[in-house]
Design a protein around this motif. Structure first.
Motif, PDB file in Angstrom:
ATOM      1  N   ILE A   1       0.841  -1.196   0.000  1.00  0.00           N
ATOM      2  CA  ILE A   1       0.000   0.000   0.000  1.00  0.00           C
ATOM      3  C   ILE A   1       0.878   1.248   0.000  1.00  0.00           C
ATOM      4  O   ILE A   1       0.572   2.249  -0.665  1.00  0.00           O
ATOM      5  N   GLU A   2       1.967   1.174   0.728  1.00  0.00           N
ATOM      6  CA  GLU A   2       2.878   2.317   0.808  1.00  0.00           C
ATOM      7  C   GLU A   2       3.442   2.673  -0.555  1.00  0.00           C
ATOM      8  O   GLU A   2       3.551   3.862  -0.912  1.00  0.00           O
ATOM      9  N   TYR A   3       3.798   1.670  -1.346  1.00  0.00           N
ATOM     10  CA  TYR A   3       4.340   1.931  -2.679  1.00  0.00           C
ATOM     11  C   TYR A   3       3.300   2.585  -3.582  1.00  0.00           C
ATOM     12  O   TYR A   3       3.633   3.467  -4.392  1.00  0.00           O
ATOM     13  N   ILE A   4       2.042   2.162  -3.451  1.00  0.00           N
ATOM     14  CA  ILE A   4       0.985   2.781  -4.239  1.00  0.00           C
ATOM     15  C   ILE A   4       0.829   4.250  -3.858  1.00  0.00           C
ATOM     16  O   ILE A   4       0.702   5.135  -4.719  1.00  0.00           O
ATOM     17  N   VAL A   5       0.836   4.525  -2.562  1.00  0.00           N
ATOM     18  CA  VAL A   5       0.714   5.902  -2.098  1.00  0.00           C
ATOM     19  C   VAL A   5       1.872   6.744  -2.620  1.00  0.00           C
ATOM     20  O   VAL A   5       1.675   7.886  -3.066  1.00  0.00           O
ATOM     21  N   MET A   6       3.080   6.209  -2.563  1.00  0.00           N
ATOM     22  CA  MET A   6       4.241   6.944  -3.076  1.00  0.00           C
ATOM     23  C   MET A   6       4.090   7.284  -4.546  1.00  0.00           C
ATOM     24  O   MET A   6       4.371   8.415  -4.971  1.00  0.00           O
ATOM     25  N   ALA A   7       3.643   6.306  -5.341  1.00  0.00           N
ATOM     26  CA  ALA A   7       3.497   6.542  -6.774  1.00  0.00           C
ATOM     27  C   ALA A   7       2.426   7.586  -7.064  1.00  0.00           C
ATOM     28  O   ALA A   7       2.605   8.462  -7.922  1.00  0.00           O
ATOM     29  N   VAL A   8       1.308   7.518  -6.349  1.00  0.00           N
ATOM     30  CA  VAL A   8       0.221   8.463  -6.583  1.00  0.00           C
ATOM     31  C   VAL A   8       0.613   9.862  -6.122  1.00  0.00           C
ATOM     32  O   VAL A   8       0.333  10.856  -6.807  1.00  0.00           O
ATOM     33  N   VAL A   9       1.253   9.964  -4.968  1.00  0.00           N
ATOM     34  CA  VAL A   9       1.649  11.274  -4.446  1.00  0.00           C
ATOM     35  C   VAL A   9       2.681  11.932  -5.348  1.00  0.00           C
ATOM     36  O   VAL A   9       2.592  13.128  -5.660  1.00  0.00           O
ATOM     37  N   GLY A  10       3.676  11.152  -5.792  1.00  0.00           N
ATOM     38  CA  GLY A  10       4.699  11.740  -6.656  1.00  0.00           C
ATOM     39  C   GLY A  10       4.190  12.067  -8.040  1.00  0.00           C
ATOM     40  O   GLY A  10       4.586  13.066  -8.643  1.00  0.00           O
ATOM     41  N   GLY A  11       3.318  11.217  -8.568  1.00  0.00           N
ATOM     42  CA  GLY A  11       2.801  11.425  -9.920  1.00  0.00           C
ATOM     43  C   GLY A  11       2.877  10.156 -10.726  1.00  0.00           C
ATOM     44  O   GLY A  11       3.966   9.773 -11.172  1.00  0.00           O
ATOM     45  N   LEU A  12       1.745   9.473 -10.898  1.00  0.00           N
ATOM     46  CA  LEU A  12       1.722   8.243 -11.679  1.00  0.00           C
ATOM     47  C   LEU A  12       2.101   8.527 -13.122  1.00  0.00           C
ATOM     48  O   LEU A  12       1.699   9.534 -13.700  1.00  0.00           O
ATOM     49  N   GLY A  13       2.883   7.627 -13.695  1.00  0.00           N
ATOM     50  CA  GLY A  13       3.271   7.800 -15.076  1.00  0.00           C
ATOM     51  C   GLY A  13       4.448   8.727 -15.272  1.00  0.00           C
ATOM     52  O   GLY A  13       4.715   9.157 -16.396  1.00  0.00           O
ATOM     53  N   THR A  14       5.167   9.054 -14.203  1.00  0.00           N
ATOM     54  CA  THR A  14       6.380   9.864 -14.307  1.00  0.00           C
ATOM     55  C   THR A  14       7.512   9.144 -13.574  1.00  0.00           C
ATOM     56  O   THR A  14       7.300   8.572 -12.506  1.00  0.00           O
ATOM     57  N   VAL A  15       8.686   9.171 -14.167  1.00  0.00           N
ATOM     58  CA  VAL A  15       9.831   8.485 -13.569  1.00  0.00           C
ATOM     59  C   VAL A  15      10.320   9.239 -12.337  1.00  0.00           C
ATOM     60  O   VAL A  15      10.489   8.660 -11.257  1.00  0.00           O
ATOM     61  N   TRP A  16      10.529  10.532 -12.484  1.00  0.00           N
ATOM     62  CA  TRP A  16      11.014  11.323 -11.356  1.00  0.00           C
ATOM     63  C   TRP A  16       9.947  11.481 -10.287  1.00  0.00           C
ATOM     64  O   TRP A  16      10.247  11.644  -9.100  1.00  0.00           O
ATOM     65  N   GLY A  17       8.680  11.430 -10.689  1.00  0.00           N
ATOM     66  CA  GLY A  17       7.614  11.522  -9.710  1.00  0.00           C
ATOM     67  C   GLY A  17       7.635  10.383  -8.714  1.00  0.00           C
ATOM     68  O   GLY A  17       7.311  10.564  -7.537  1.00  0.00           O
ATOM     69  N   ALA A  18       8.029   9.192  -9.172  1.00  0.00           N
ATOM     70  CA  ALA A  18       8.127   8.059  -8.258  1.00  0.00           C
ATOM     71  C   ALA A  18       9.180   8.307  -7.187  1.00  0.00           C
ATOM     72  O   ALA A  18       8.989   7.976  -6.013  1.00  0.00           O
ATOM     73  N   VAL A  19      10.307   8.907  -7.582  1.00  0.00           N
ATOM     74  CA  VAL A  19      11.364   9.216  -6.619  1.00  0.00           C
ATOM     75  C   VAL A  19      10.903  10.301  -5.645  1.00  0.00           C
ATOM     76  O   VAL A  19      11.154  10.215  -4.433  1.00  0.00           O
ATOM     77  N   VAL A  20      10.225  11.309  -6.170  1.00  0.00           N
ATOM     78  CA  VAL A  20       9.721  12.386  -5.307  1.00  0.00           C
ATOM     79  C   VAL A  20       8.703  11.844  -4.316  1.00  0.00           C
ATOM     80  O   VAL A  20       8.731  12.175  -3.122  1.00  0.00           O
ATOM     81  N   GLY A  21       7.792  11.000  -4.783  1.00  0.00           N
ATOM     82  CA  GLY A  21       6.801  10.421  -3.891  1.00  0.00           C
ATOM     83  C   GLY A  21       7.426   9.532  -2.837  1.00  0.00           C
ATOM     84  O   GLY A  21       7.013   9.555  -1.663  1.00  0.00           O
ATOM     85  N   ALA A  22       8.424   8.728  -3.228  1.00  0.00           N
ATOM     86  CA  ALA A  22       9.109   7.866  -2.263  1.00  0.00           C
ATOM     87  C   ALA A  22       9.810   8.702  -1.200  1.00  0.00           C
ATOM     88  O   ALA A  22       9.766   8.374  -0.003  1.00  0.00           O
ATOM     89  N   ALA A  23      10.448   9.787  -1.614  1.00  0.00           N
ATOM     90  CA  ALA A  23      11.133  10.649  -0.652  1.00  0.00           C
ATOM     91  C   ALA A  23      10.134  11.312   0.295  1.00  0.00           C
ATOM     92  O   ALA A  23      10.344  11.345   1.517  1.00  0.00           O
ATOM     93  N   ALA A  24       9.033  11.812  -0.248  1.00  0.00           N
ATOM     94  CA  ALA A  24       8.054  12.516   0.583  1.00  0.00           C
ATOM     95  C   ALA A  24       7.431  11.585   1.620  1.00  0.00           C
ATOM     96  O   ALA A  24       7.358  11.910   2.811  1.00  0.00           O
ATOM     97  N   ILE A  25       7.004  10.400   1.198  1.00  0.00           N
ATOM     98  CA  ILE A  25       6.330   9.480   2.120  1.00  0.00           C
ATOM     99  C   ILE A  25       7.309   8.880   3.114  1.00  0.00           C
ATOM    100  O   ILE A  25       6.999   8.719   4.307  1.00  0.00           O
TER     101      ILE A  25
END
Length: 338
Positions: free
Chosen positions: A258-282
């Motif tokens: 569930i945490e990985y899903i939240v990270m992807a959605v928060v950072g921006g689904l469908g973006t490579v850098w968004g996944a990193v941003v979401g992982a860092a934020a969460i």
């Protein structure tokens, strides 16, 4: 007869704005420089958070690729993370070279994804999500009962990662290894996205029927991207096993997926850098909540309750006010100002 004016080549048009390429490359270069410099300034506890952040980013990039580009909902990425961790740990404990265990982790995770993906990917939407989370529950139950996985006690005594006389003995070495893995995962994902199969994946996410009518092998592409995202999670799991030196079913709870899903959605689904941003934020948010939850006077269940509550609040806020995620929202704002 009307004379046609030749169209300028794309490279010449791109050359009309020589600063655009620099503006695209500069942020990545700055992030890479900061990433390489940080381990020298962080203490052991901060390095642990830094490593876990990188591992989460590795898995989240795969989630973003799977959900954002291929349109496949998976709540079981923690299962592939566990497969990678157990693969690396078992091979190393049984006397195999640790480096071979790390290389085998993404391969075995991808193979496992192919085996379970053949029947599961016939499902769609929430049926697929429930099936993937059930896969993780079954896997963790088996890991807790089998002898060669250590049962409920777990697999202990996993040696340090090394090759020949060289061995990663400190946290900074694992930090560099983790973020090298993040760079590799991002590079592979970027190459997939801009390729012809990447365009087919975007068509598949829009409409499987339309993609199939256009000649896209829907079943094959879905299985390949499912296996590729599992390989990313398996690589992260292998690094985790060597860094911690111990894996058990409790190391890979369902909340992790569930945490990985939240990270992807928060950072921006469908973006490579968004996944990193979401992982860092969460990751940083969860660490802050753990500090609050473990403060004197707080009940023992406070950290888990705070985590669940914050996941819900963050998802609601992002869906309502930033439906594209943090990174697309910030990028759009900068473009408007420019």
């Amino acid at each position: 007869m009307t004379r046609l004016t030749p169209v300028a080549p794309v490279r010449e048009a791109a050359g009309a704005r020589p600063g655009s390429r620099i503006r695209r490359v500069l942020p990545g270069g700055v992030v890479a420089a900061v990433t390489l410099a940080l381990p020298a300034f962080l203490d052991d506890s901060a390095l642990t958070v830094y490593i876990f952040l990188g591992l989460a980013a590795m898995v989240t990039v795969g989630v973003s690729l799977l959900m954002g580009y291929a349109g496949q909902v998976s709540l079981g990425q923690g299962a592939f993370y566990a497969v990678g961790g157990y693969t690396a740990g078992i091979l190393a404990v049984r006397g195999g070279p640790p480096l071979a265990g790390l290389l085998a982790a993404p391969v075995v995770a991808a193979a496992f994804a192919v085996v379970v993906g053949v029947p599961l990917l016939r499902l769609r939407g929430h049926h697929l999500a429930f099936a993937t989370i059930a896969t993780q529950l079954i896997l963790l139950s088996l890991a807790g009962q089998l002898e060669f996985t250590g049962g409920d006690i777990g697999l202990q005594g996993i040696p340090r990662l090394g090759a020949g006389p060289y061995e990663l003995g400190d946290a900074s070495g694992y930090a560099y290894l983790t973020w090298a893995g993040v760079a590799l995962v991002m590079l592979v994902t970027r190459n997939v996205i801009v390729s012809r199969p990447g365009r087919a994946l975007r068509a598949l996410a829009t409409s499987e029927t339309a993609a199939a009518s256009s000649g896209v092998p829907v079943g094959r592409y879905k299985l390949v991207v499912f296996a590729l995202s599992a390989a990313f999670a398996g690589l992260a799991g292998g690094i985790y096993a060597f860094y911690v030196g111990y894996v058990a079913p409790s190391s890979f709870p369902v909340l992790l997926s569930i945490e990985y899903i939240v990270m992807a959605v928060v950072g921006g689904l469908g973006t490579v850098w968004g996944a990193v941003v979401g992982a860092a934020a969460i990751t940083l948010l969860v660490q802050g909540l753990n500090v609050i939850g473990t403060a004197p006077g707080m009940p023992s269940y406070a950290p888990s309750v705070l985590s669940y509550a914050v996941y819900a609040v963050v998802l609601i806020v992002v869906v309502l006010f930033l439906p594209g995620g943090l990174l697309p929202a910030v990028t759009a704002r900068l473009r408007r100002e420019r």
